[in-house]
Design a protein around this motif. Structure first.
Motif, mmCIF file in Angstrom:
data_model
loop_
_atom_site.group_PDB
_atom_site.id
_atom_site.type_symbol
_atom_site.label_atom_id
_atom_site.label_comp_id
_atom_site.label_asym_id
_atom_site.label_seq_id
_atom_site.Cartn_x
_atom_site.Cartn_y
_atom_site.Cartn_z
ATOM 1 N N ALA A 75 6.326 13.238 -2.286
ATOM 2 C CA ALA A 75 7.096 12.050 -2.952
ATOM 3 C C ALA A 75 7.855 11.585 -1.843
ATOM 4 O O ALA A 75 8.178 10.289 -1.560
ATOM 5 C CB ALA A 75 7.586 12.467 -4.209
ATOM 6 N N GLN A 76 8.750 12.538 -1.348
ATOM 7 C CA GLN A 76 9.833 12.155 -0.481
ATOM 8 C C GLN A 76 9.260 11.282 0.860
ATOM 9 O O GLN A 76 9.723 10.353 1.294
ATOM 10 C CB GLN A 76 10.958 13.290 -0.232
ATOM 11 N N GLU A 77 8.226 11.980 1.274
ATOM 12 C CA GLU A 77 7.379 11.598 2.460
ATOM 13 C C GLU A 77 6.858 10.187 2.234
ATOM 14 O O GLU A 77 7.057 9.389 3.111
ATOM 15 C CB GLU A 77 6.224 12.439 2.917
ATOM 16 N N ALA A 78 6.337 9.725 1.096
ATOM 17 C CA ALA A 78 5.741 8.816 0.706
ATOM 18 C C ALA A 78 6.975 7.540 0.520
ATOM 19 O O ALA A 78 6.915 6.588 1.128
ATOM 20 C CB ALA A 78 5.108 8.566 -0.560
ATOM 21 N N LYS A 79 8.061 8.006 0.091
ATOM 22 C CA LYS A 79 9.221 7.379 -0.324
ATOM 23 C C LYS A 79 9.629 6.856 1.485
ATOM 24 O O LYS A 79 10.183 5.578 1.471
ATOM 25 C CB LYS A 79 10.491 7.839 -0.937
ATOM 26 N N ARG A 80 9.536 7.591 2.483
ATOM 27 C CA ARG A 80 10.143 7.284 3.639
ATOM 28 C C ARG A 80 9.242 6.356 4.319
ATOM 29 O O ARG A 80 9.460 5.409 4.983
ATOM 30 C CB ARG A 80 10.261 8.614 4.444
ATOM 31 N N ASN A 81 7.883 6.580 3.908
ATOM 32 C CA ASN A 81 6.889 5.727 4.625
ATOM 33 C C ASN A 81 7.180 4.172 3.990
ATOM 34 O O ASN A 81 7.055 3.315 4.822
ATOM 35 C CB ASN A 81 5.573 6.206 4.326
ATOM 36 N N VAL A 82 7.456 4.157 2.714
ATOM 37 C CA VAL A 82 8.025 3.041 2.073
ATOM 38 C C VAL A 82 9.128 2.172 2.845
ATOM 39 O O VAL A 82 9.016 1.131 3.171
ATOM 40 C CB VAL A 82 8.116 3.060 0.691
ATOM 41 N N GLU A 83 10.310 3.040 2.983
ATOM 42 C CA GLU A 83 11.433 2.440 3.926
ATOM 43 C C GLU A 83 10.939 2.051 5.007
ATOM 44 O O GLU A 83 11.214 0.909 5.504
ATOM 45 C CB GLU A 83 12.365 3.580 3.797
ATOM 46 N N ALA A 84 10.148 2.758 5.660
ATOM 47 C CA ALA A 84 9.531 2.292 7.140
ATOM 48 C C ALA A 84 8.815 0.900 7.171
ATOM 49 O O ALA A 84 9.226 0.084 8.054
ATOM 50 C CB ALA A 84 8.894 3.318 7.917
ATOM 51 N N ALA A 111 13.557 6.768 9.382
ATOM 52 C CA ALA A 111 12.710 7.123 8.440
ATOM 53 C C ALA A 111 11.461 8.096 8.843
ATOM 54 O O ALA A 111 10.941 8.898 8.133
ATOM 55 C CB ALA A 111 12.017 5.902 7.582
ATOM 56 N N GLN A 112 11.214 7.690 9.867
ATOM 57 C CA GLN A 112 10.152 8.200 10.632
ATOM 58 C C GLN A 112 10.437 9.980 11.053
ATOM 59 O O GLN A 112 9.793 10.910 10.878
ATOM 60 C CB GLN A 112 9.451 7.744 12.037
ATOM 61 N N GLN A 160 0.807 -1.174 -0.014
ATOM 62 C CA GLN A 160 0.028 0.042 -0.048
ATOM 63 C C GLN A 160 0.786 1.171 0.042
ATOM 64 O O GLN A 160 0.604 2.120 -0.719
ATOM 65 C CB GLN A 160 -0.904 0.039 1.202
ATOM 66 N N ASN A 161 1.892 1.380 0.860
ATOM 67 C CA ASN A 161 2.907 2.507 0.788
ATOM 68 C C ASN A 161 3.561 2.619 -0.365
ATOM 69 O O ASN A 161 3.867 3.673 -1.058
ATOM 70 C CB ASN A 161 3.773 2.543 1.891
ATOM 71 N N GLU A 162 3.809 1.399 -1.204
ATOM 72 C CA GLU A 162 4.478 1.523 -2.463
ATOM 73 C C GLU A 162 3.649 2.268 -3.475
ATOM 74 O O GLU A 162 4.020 2.873 -4.355
ATOM 75 C CB GLU A 162 4.999 0.013 -2.814
ATOM 76 N N ALA A 163 2.368 1.663 -3.381
ATOM 77 C CA ALA A 163 1.228 2.399 -4.349
ATOM 78 C C ALA A 163 1.261 3.849 -4.370
ATOM 79 O O ALA A 163 1.032 4.497 -5.161
ATOM 80 C CB ALA A 163 0.018 1.871 -4.300
#
Length: 463
Positions: A123-132, A268-269, A54-57
């Motif tokens: 976009a960067q925030e979503a990327k960090r959420n993907v990493e987390a 990441a958070q 879901q985070n990747e999407a």
């Protein structure tokens, strides 16, 4: 007769190919196979994978907003009406229908080149959420591997308890036979036979309980990995005793801080909290949007073909036009709020509080990782020292039980002393297996504490 035999052979051949063969039983699972099976069936790991997807999407959607869009459009418009009067033929008593038709085909693009860094921040925030989310998934897999290894070694320990209980029953039976032989020659009283019978029955009950505990341990292992209760496992005959790690403690802590998934998630958070604070000022920056389109427009009703009008004959019309077109546009705007009644300051205060909380959580996690590695390494060293002690104690206990049995057969010691020696040897053997299991579990916990990335590598302690 030959025809019947030939027909029977043909039917048998058809039946051989038509009737499905019996399903072959699945091969027994070893430890790696059990962990691999658990990774595909554990609800916690599957939920972490779903959250990661879901985070990747979300990241793919936000990242796509940074690039120009491209869309093709096909459009058709059609309208028709008829009034009671009007038109160029009104003087002749004729009413003219109003017909409009238009076909449009175009390719267009719209690109918000800069919107105050909001798209880039999102976009960067979503990327960090993907990493987390990815770190959370890895941590769940490591914890699952550790739990499966503990259940696996517990099943091995219970299997060994059955073997020891069976050996104890054999030992007690031999003491009972010796007591009966001693009674026949008048060397001991009949009470020794009764005591030997009691000890033999007690060992029989212990064996029955051990078998039930071993079955429960195998079913618990199957349930932990999400397999049917009757799943077969290839439990090892002998537990390995790998050497203890020689890496210094400081190096292990540094490795854990770089590899632990919970530390990566906390970092990441922190990045997400910083981006959230920066996004508050994005509306004070200029916004630039570019647009372009290319296409063709056709309106069949813009021109009229030649037609026959009663009383006038053939009237010539205009040709239908099909003009092509292209458009380029750029829009730049800059908005500066004059007064916001303190909402922006409150938003920054809340965002910075979230950042402080994220930094505190990161510091706490780093301290917890250092403590976790220290305790895990100390646990390995302690378990290794206990293993060496129990190994020597088991050797001495087995030798003592063997000598005690010989002494009782020759009337040198009492039945109580021989039974006590056997119980001491049995306890030492159980303690040795428990020490081996504790040592292997300690190694697994150390690998988990250090942050071994591959869940299968976490349980490869015997390599």
């Amino acid at each position: 007769m030959r025809a019947r035999v030939g027909a029977g052979a043909a039917l048998a051949a058809v039946a051989f190919f038509v009737v499905p063969a019996a399903a072959q039983p699945a091969p027994p699972l070893d430890l790696r196979g059990a962990v691999r099976f658990a990774l595909d069936h554990d609800p916690t790991v599957l939920n972490r994978r779903a959250a990661l997807a879901q985070n990747e999407a979300t990241y793919a959607k936000n990242h796509a907003a940074e690039f120009p869009s491209l869309a093709a459009t096909l459009q058709n418009q059609l309208s028709k009406g008829n009034g009671n009067s009007g038109g160029s033929f009104q003087q002749f008593g004729l009413s003219q229908a109003s017909v409009f038709s238009q076909n449009l085909a175009q390719i267009g693009s719209n690109w918000t080149l800069y919107n105050g860094s909001l798209a880039q921040i999102q976009a960067q925030e979503a990327k960090r959420n993907v990493e987390a989310a990815r770190f959370d998934e890895k941590r769940a897999e490591q914890q699952l591997a550790s739990d499966v290894a503990a259940a696996w070694y517990n099943a091995v320990q219970q299997r060994e308890a059955v073997r020891f209980a069976d050996g104890d029953r054999t030992y007690q039976q031999q003491l009972l036979d010796a007591a009966r032989a001693q009674e026949r020659v008048g060397r001991v009283a009949g009470v020794d036979v009764l005591r030997a019978q009691v000890n033999e029955l007690r060992s029989e009950a212990t064996l029955t309980s051990s078998r039930a505990a071993a079955a429960n341990a195998r079913e618990a292992l199957a349930q932990r990995i999400g397999a049917p209760p009757d799943t077969a496992f290839a439990l090892p005959v002998d537990l390995p005793e790998p050497p203890p790690p020689t890496t210094p403690l400081a190096a292990l802590i540094a490795q854990a801080l770089d590899a632990r998934s919970d530390i990566g998630s906390a970092r990441a958070q922190v990045a997400v909290a910083r981006l959230a604070d920066a996004a508050i000022e994005s509306d004070r920056r200029p916004q630039l949007t570019l647009s372009a389109s290319l296409g063709n427009s056709e309106s069949p009703t813009s021109g009229t073909a030649s037609r026959f009008v009663p009383g006038f004959g053939l009237v010539a019309g205009n040709a239908v036009q099909r003009p092509g077109f292209w458009n380029l546009g750029a829009t730049e705007s800059f908005t500066l709020p004059v007064i916001d009644y303190g909402s922006r300051r409150a938003a920054h205060r809340a965002a910075r509080a979230q950042l402080d909380a994220a930094l505190a959580a990161l510091a706490s996690d780093e301290s917890g990782v250092a403590t976790d590695v220290r305790q895990a390494l100390r646990g390995v060293q302690t378990a290794n020292a206990n293993l060496a002690t129990q190994r020597e104690g088991t050797r001495l206990g087995l030798e003592s039980a063997r000598i005690a049995q010989l002494q009782y057969r020759n009337g040198l010691i009492s039945l109580t002393d021989a039974a006590a020696a056997q119980q001491s040897a049995l306890s030492a053997a159980n303690d040795l297996v428990a020490a081996r299991v504790a040592y292997l579990n300690a190694l697994v916990r150390l690998r988990t504490a250090v942050g071994t990335a591959d869940a299968l590598a976490v349980v490869d302690v015997g390599v």
